[in-house]
Scaffold this active site. Structure first.
Site, PDB file in Angstrom:
ATOM      1  N   PRO A   1      45.546  36.908  43.476  1.00 49.80           N
ATOM      2  CA  PRO A   1      45.949  38.137  42.792  1.00 49.80           C
ATOM      3  C   PRO A   1      45.000  39.312  43.000  1.00 49.80           C
ATOM      4  CG  PRO A   1      45.171  36.475  41.233  1.00 49.80           C
ATOM      5  CD  PRO A   1      45.325  35.789  42.556  1.00 49.80           C
ATOM      6  N   ASN A   2      45.600  40.466  43.150  1.00 51.62           N
ATOM      7  CA  ASN A   2      44.929  41.770  43.283  1.00 51.62           C
ATOM      8  C   ASN A   2      44.264  41.991  44.634  1.00 51.62           C
ATOM      9  OD1 ASN A   2      45.503  42.708  40.570  1.00 51.62           O
ATOM     10  ND2 ASN A   2      44.062  41.150  39.880  1.00 51.62           N
TER      11      ASN A   2
ATOM     12  N   ARG B   1      41.103  49.098  45.519  1.00 49.84           N
ATOM     13  CA  ARG B   1      40.561  48.470  44.314  1.00 49.84           C
ATOM     14  C   ARG B   1      39.026  48.466  44.334  1.00 49.84           C
ATOM     15  NH1 ARG B   1      40.499  41.926  43.554  1.00 49.84           N
ATOM     16  NH2 ARG B   1      39.830  41.940  41.397  1.00 49.84           N
TER      17      ARG B   1
ATOM     18  N   TYR C   1      34.363  45.871  46.419  1.00 54.23           N
ATOM     19  CA  TYR C   1      35.105  45.118  47.429  1.00 54.23           C
ATOM     20  C   TYR C   1      35.193  45.813  48.797  1.00 54.23           C
ATOM     21  CZ  TYR C   1      36.442  42.409  43.330  1.00 54.23           C
ATOM     22  OH  TYR C   1      36.403  41.638  42.196  1.00 54.23           O
TER      23      TYR C   1
ATOM     24  N   ASN D   1      40.679  32.599  48.851  1.00 55.75           N
ATOM     25  CA  ASN D   1      40.062  33.425  47.811  1.00 55.75           C
ATOM     26  C   ASN D   1      41.068  33.459  46.667  1.00 55.75           C
ATOM     27  OD1 ASN D   1      39.037  35.334  46.105  1.00 55.75           O
ATOM     28  ND2 ASN D   1      38.554  36.830  47.703  1.00 55.75           N
TER      29      ASN D   1
ATOM     30  N   ALA E   1      40.996  36.050  40.568  1.00 55.60           N
ATOM     31  CA  ALA E   1      40.680  35.699  39.178  1.00 55.60           C
ATOM     32  C   ALA E   1      41.107  34.275  38.817  1.00 55.60           C
ATOM     33  CB  ALA E   1      41.343  36.701  38.234  1.00 55.60           C
TER      34      ALA E   1
ATOM     35  N   HIS F   1      38.598  31.344  38.177  1.00 56.31           N
ATOM     36  CA  HIS F   1      37.825  31.109  36.963  1.00 56.31           C
ATOM     37  C   HIS F   1      38.564  30.298  35.901  1.00 56.31           C
ATOM     38  CE1 HIS F   1      35.430  33.973  39.079  1.00 56.31           C
ATOM     39  NE2 HIS F   1      36.323  34.933  38.942  1.00 56.31           N
TER      40      HIS F   1
ATOM     41  N   ASP G   1      44.014  21.388  40.520  1.00 55.34           N
ATOM     42  CA  ASP G   1      44.704  20.108  40.691  1.00 55.34           C
ATOM     43  C   ASP G   1      45.512  20.089  41.983  1.00 55.34           C
ATOM     44  OD1 ASP G   1      43.612  19.230  38.343  1.00 55.34           O
ATOM     45  OD2 ASP G   1      45.450  19.379  37.154  1.00 55.34           O
TER      46      ASP G   1
ATOM     47  N   GLU H   1      36.295  27.872  49.687  1.00 55.13           N
ATOM     48  CA  GLU H   1      36.517  28.994  48.760  1.00 55.13           C
ATOM     49  C   GLU H   1      35.674  30.198  49.189  1.00 55.13           C
ATOM     50  OE1 GLU H   1      36.808  28.008  44.573  1.00 55.13           O
ATOM     51  OE2 GLU H   1      35.396  29.620  44.126  1.00 55.13           O
TER      52      GLU H   1
ATOM     53  N   HIS I   1      34.614  34.325  48.254  1.00 55.38           N
ATOM     54  CA  HIS I   1      34.637  35.516  47.403  1.00 55.38           C
ATOM     55  C   HIS I   1      33.946  36.653  48.123  1.00 55.38           C
ATOM     56  CE1 HIS I   1      36.255  33.239  44.141  1.00 55.38           C
ATOM     57  NE2 HIS I   1      35.354  32.313  44.391  1.00 55.38           N
ATOM     58  N   ILE I   2      34.555  37.812  48.055  1.00 53.05           N
ATOM     59  CA  ILE I   2      34.004  38.989  48.727  1.00 53.05           C
ATOM     60  C   ILE I   2      32.708  39.406  48.029  1.00 53.05           C
ATOM     61  CG2 ILE I   2      34.467  41.420  49.268  1.00 53.05           C
ATOM     62  CD1 ILE I   2      37.539  40.495  49.233  1.00 53.05           C
ATOM     63  N   SER I   3      32.778  39.499  46.711  1.00 52.75           N
ATOM     64  CA  SER I   3      31.597  39.882  45.926  1.00 52.75           C
ATOM     65  C   SER I   3      30.772  38.640  45.605  1.00 52.75           C
ATOM     66  CB  SER I   3      32.050  40.558  44.627  1.00 52.75           C
ATOM     67  OG  SER I   3      32.770  39.635  43.821  1.00 52.75           O
TER      68      SER I   3
ATOM     69  N   ARG J   1      27.597  38.933  38.771  1.00 47.74           N
ATOM     70  CA  ARG J   1      28.488  39.799  37.998  1.00 47.74           C
ATOM     71  C   ARG J   1      28.642  39.269  36.560  1.00 47.74           C
ATOM     72  NH1 ARG J   1      33.730  40.845  41.417  1.00 47.74           N
ATOM     73  NH2 ARG J   1      33.982  42.456  39.835  1.00 47.74           N
TER      74      ARG J   1
ATOM     75  N   ARG K   1      32.642  35.126  35.645  1.00 44.46           N
ATOM     76  CA  ARG K   1      32.864  34.950  37.092  1.00 44.46           C
ATOM     77  C   ARG K   1      31.974  33.858  37.679  1.00 44.46           C
ATOM     78  NH1 ARG K   1      36.229  39.317  38.384  1.00 44.46           N
ATOM     79  NH2 ARG K   1      35.722  41.107  37.104  1.00 44.46           N
TER      80      ARG K   1
HETATM   81  C1  DQA Z   1      36.861  37.823  43.837  1.00 44.89           C
HETATM   82  C2  DQA Z   1      36.000  37.660  42.595  1.00 44.89           C
HETATM   83  C3  DQA Z   1      36.856  37.367  41.380  1.00 44.89           C
HETATM   84  O1  DQA Z   1      36.040  37.258  40.232  1.00 44.89           O
HETATM   85  C4  DQA Z   1      37.846  38.492  41.135  1.00 44.89           C
HETATM   86  O2  DQA Z   1      38.683  38.177  40.057  1.00 44.89           O
HETATM   87  C5  DQA Z   1      38.622  38.816  42.360  1.00 44.89           C
HETATM   88  C6  DQA Z   1      37.937  38.869  43.644  1.00 44.89           C
HETATM   89  C7  DQA Z   1      36.028  38.212  45.080  1.00 44.89           C
HETATM   90  O3  DQA Z   1      36.550  38.082  46.180  1.00 44.89           O
HETATM   91  O4  DQA Z   1      34.894  38.670  44.954  1.00 44.89           O
HETATM   92  O5  DQA Z   1      39.805  39.130  42.285  1.00 44.89           O
HETATM   93  O6  DQA Z   1      37.483  36.578  44.122  1.00 44.89           O
END
Ligand code: DQA
Length: 155
Positions: free
Chosen positions: A9-10, A17, A22, A74, A77, A80, A87, A98, A100-102, A107, A111
């Site tokens: 998502p997002n 964003r 990011y 990735n 959210a 978390h 599962d 897995e 994550h960009i950040s 943070r 997270r």
């Molecule tokens: C994220 C980190 C997550 O906490 C956040 O909800 C995202 C992006 C990252 O790529 O840093 O949507 O997965």
């Protein structure tokens, strides 16, 4: 070797964003680059993004049947709190990395928890978009290792 890159998502809003966190690259630009990097590693890369947990879950369930050797994900959210994705990952026989960009550990407190990392072979966090390229390289090494050069692997 065919690898699925899943974004949650997002992440369709990359570039717009919170660019201070990011970056300014869009998802489309990222995906284009990953196809090229994949080619240079002799990997076929297929990218998919969804804002919906169930749609991501369906991709995870179908990945093996669709001929993928591994998943780079990735979960956004969902990382978390999605026990369903956790599962789902546990239910398949493919390695998942897995990304994550950040740097999720620098943070907010919430997270720092990933329910999906413990069922993944590893987590890459904090290297920006480059993390996906790192994951492609790591996936290739992992799969090749499993195919017989003696490395210790999970699956
Ligand atoms: C994220 C980190 C997550 O906490 C956040 O909800 C995202 C992006 C990252 O790529 O840093 O949507 O997965």
């Amino acid at each position: 070797m065919k690898v699925l890159v899943l974004n949650g998502p997002n992440l369709n809003r990359l570039g717009i964003r919170e660019p201070d966190i990011y970056g300014s690259e869009t998802l489309e630009q990222l995906e284009k680059k990953l196809l090229i990097v994949g080619k240079s590693l002799e990997m076929e890369v297929v990218c998919y993004q969804s804002n919906h947990e169930g749609a991501l879950l369906d991709q995870i369930h179908d990945a093996e049947f669709n001929g993928f050797s591994g998943i780079i994900m990735n979960p956004g959210a969902f990382t978390h709190y999605s026990i369903a994705l956790r599962d789902g990952i546990s239910s398949i026989n493919l390695p998942v990395i897995e990304v994550h960009i950040s740097n999720v550990h620098s943070r907010e407190e919430f997270r720092k928890i990933s329910v999906t990392a413990p069922v993944s072979i590893g987590q890459i966090t904090g290297f920006g978009m480059y993390g996906y390229e790192m994951a492609l390289n790591a996936m290739k090494k992992y799969i090749e290792g499993r195919e017989g050069n003696g490395q210790v692997t999970k699956n």
